[in-house]
Design a protein around this motif. Structure first.
Motif, PDB file in Angstrom:
ATOM      1  N   SER A  11      -2.067  -3.633   1.344  1.00 43.35           N
ATOM      2  CA  SER A  11      -2.978  -2.781   0.593  1.00 43.35           C
ATOM      3  C   SER A  11      -2.236  -1.517   0.184  1.00 43.35           C
ATOM      4  O   SER A  11      -1.298  -1.091   0.856  1.00 43.35           O
ATOM      5  CB  SER A  11      -4.196  -2.424   1.445  1.00 43.35           C
ATOM      6  OG  SER A  11      -4.907  -3.598   1.779  1.00 43.35           O
ATOM      7  N   LYS A  21      -5.721  -5.870  -0.707  1.00 44.43           N
ATOM      8  CA  LYS A  21      -5.253  -7.185  -1.145  1.00 44.43           C
ATOM      9  C   LYS A  21      -5.946  -8.251  -0.310  1.00 44.43           C
ATOM     10  O   LYS A  21      -5.818  -8.279   0.908  1.00 44.43           O
ATOM     11  CB  LYS A  21      -3.731  -7.314  -0.968  1.00 44.43           C
ATOM     12  CG  LYS A  21      -2.937  -6.226  -1.636  1.00 44.43           C
ATOM     13  CD  LYS A  21      -2.940  -6.381  -3.125  1.00 44.43           C
ATOM     14  CE  LYS A  21      -2.009  -5.342  -3.699  1.00 44.43           C
ATOM     15  NZ  LYS A  21      -2.083  -5.139  -5.065  1.00 44.43           N
ATOM     16  N   THR A  22      -6.683  -9.104  -0.958  1.00 42.45           N
ATOM     17  CA  THR A  22      -7.398 -10.159  -0.234  1.00 42.45           C
ATOM     18  C   THR A  22      -6.539 -11.387   0.016  1.00 42.45           C
ATOM     19  O   THR A  22      -6.944 -12.285   0.737  1.00 42.45           O
ATOM     20  CB  THR A  22      -8.665 -10.575  -1.007  1.00 42.45           C
ATOM     21  OG1 THR A  22      -8.286 -11.015  -2.313  1.00 42.45           O
ATOM     22  CG2 THR A  22      -9.635  -9.407  -1.113  1.00 42.45           C
ATOM     23  N   ASP A  23      -5.338 -11.412  -0.598  1.00 38.74           N
ATOM     24  CA  ASP A  23      -4.459 -12.565  -0.425  1.00 38.74           C
ATOM     25  C   ASP A  23      -3.472 -12.382   0.732  1.00 38.74           C
ATOM     26  O   ASP A  23      -2.533 -13.147   0.874  1.00 38.74           O
ATOM     27  CB  ASP A  23      -3.696 -12.843  -1.708  1.00 38.74           C
ATOM     28  CG  ASP A  23      -2.793 -11.688  -2.125  1.00 38.74           C
ATOM     29  OD1 ASP A  23      -2.754 -10.664  -1.410  1.00 38.74           O
ATOM     30  OD2 ASP A  23      -2.131 -11.818  -3.159  1.00 38.74           O
ATOM     31  N   GLY A  24      -3.683 -11.339   1.545  1.00 42.17           N
ATOM     32  CA  GLY A  24      -2.794 -11.096   2.674  1.00 42.17           C
ATOM     33  C   GLY A  24      -1.679 -10.125   2.382  1.00 42.17           C
ATOM     34  O   GLY A  24      -0.923  -9.754   3.265  1.00 42.17           O
ATOM     35  N   GLY A  25      -1.534  -9.696   1.139  1.00 42.05           N
ATOM     36  CA  GLY A  25      -0.502  -8.721   0.778  1.00 42.05           C
ATOM     37  C   GLY A  25      -0.856  -7.341   1.307  1.00 42.05           C
ATOM     38  O   GLY A  25      -1.962  -7.092   1.803  1.00 42.05           O
ATOM     39  N   ASP A  59      -3.967  -4.100 -10.501  1.00 37.51           N
ATOM     40  CA  ASP A  59      -4.029  -4.127  -9.038  1.00 37.51           C
ATOM     41  C   ASP A  59      -3.976  -2.725  -8.425  1.00 37.51           C
ATOM     42  O   ASP A  59      -3.904  -2.568  -7.212  1.00 37.51           O
ATOM     43  CB  ASP A  59      -2.916  -4.989  -8.461  1.00 37.51           C
ATOM     44  CG  ASP A  59      -1.521  -4.456  -8.747  1.00 37.51           C
ATOM     45  OD1 ASP A  59      -1.381  -3.414  -9.422  1.00 37.51           O
ATOM     46  OD2 ASP A  59      -0.546  -5.089  -8.293  1.00 37.51           O
TER      47      ASP A  59
END
Length: 128
Positions: free
Chosen positions: A18, A12-16, A68
């Motif tokens: 992985s 997750k590149t939004d900080g969520g 996702d």
């Protein structure tokens, strides 16, 4: 189809957080593709996999997961070859070979439930 991947990590590149596709390393993944609409929106991720202990088996399972990578679902079993696949609306269509049968399956891209799975043609085994 090398069957060298045992799992996939979706970062997750939004900080969520992985996530791994599978909870363990017991699968061999041979094909991974995005199922996209005509305007390039990803509706699902399609992949083919078999248990890691069955390297020489000719059959595999077909899975679908959310774009996702979450919620993978085994939608078809005992597949030997995917002949064709396409998306129409919220349905994925697969024509595939299982044993001596050519089958067509329609699968909902919202629920990943098989809506229909029918026989298209039956082949005859030729003995030599």
């Amino acid at each position: 189809r090398g069957y060298k991947n045992r799992n996939l990590l979706f970062v997750k590149t939004d900080g969520g957080a992985s996530t791994w596709l599978f909870p363990d390393q017991s699968h061999l993944i041979s094909r991974i593709e995005r199922l996209t609409t005509s305007d390039s929106r990803t509706k699902a991720i399609y992949f083919e996999s078999r248990p890691a202990g069955e390297k020489s088996a000719s059959q595999f399972s077909l899975y679908l997961a959310k774009p996702d990578g979450t919620s993978p679902v085994e939608v078809l079993k005992n597949v030997e070859h995917v002949v064709s696949r396409w998306i129409a609306g919220d349905m994925a269509h697969f024509i595939y070979q299982s044993g001596l049968e050519i089958k067509e399956s329609r699968i909902s891209l919202k629920s990943f439930e098989v809506q229909s799975d029918g026989l298209v043609a039956k082949m005859v085994e030729i003995t030599r």
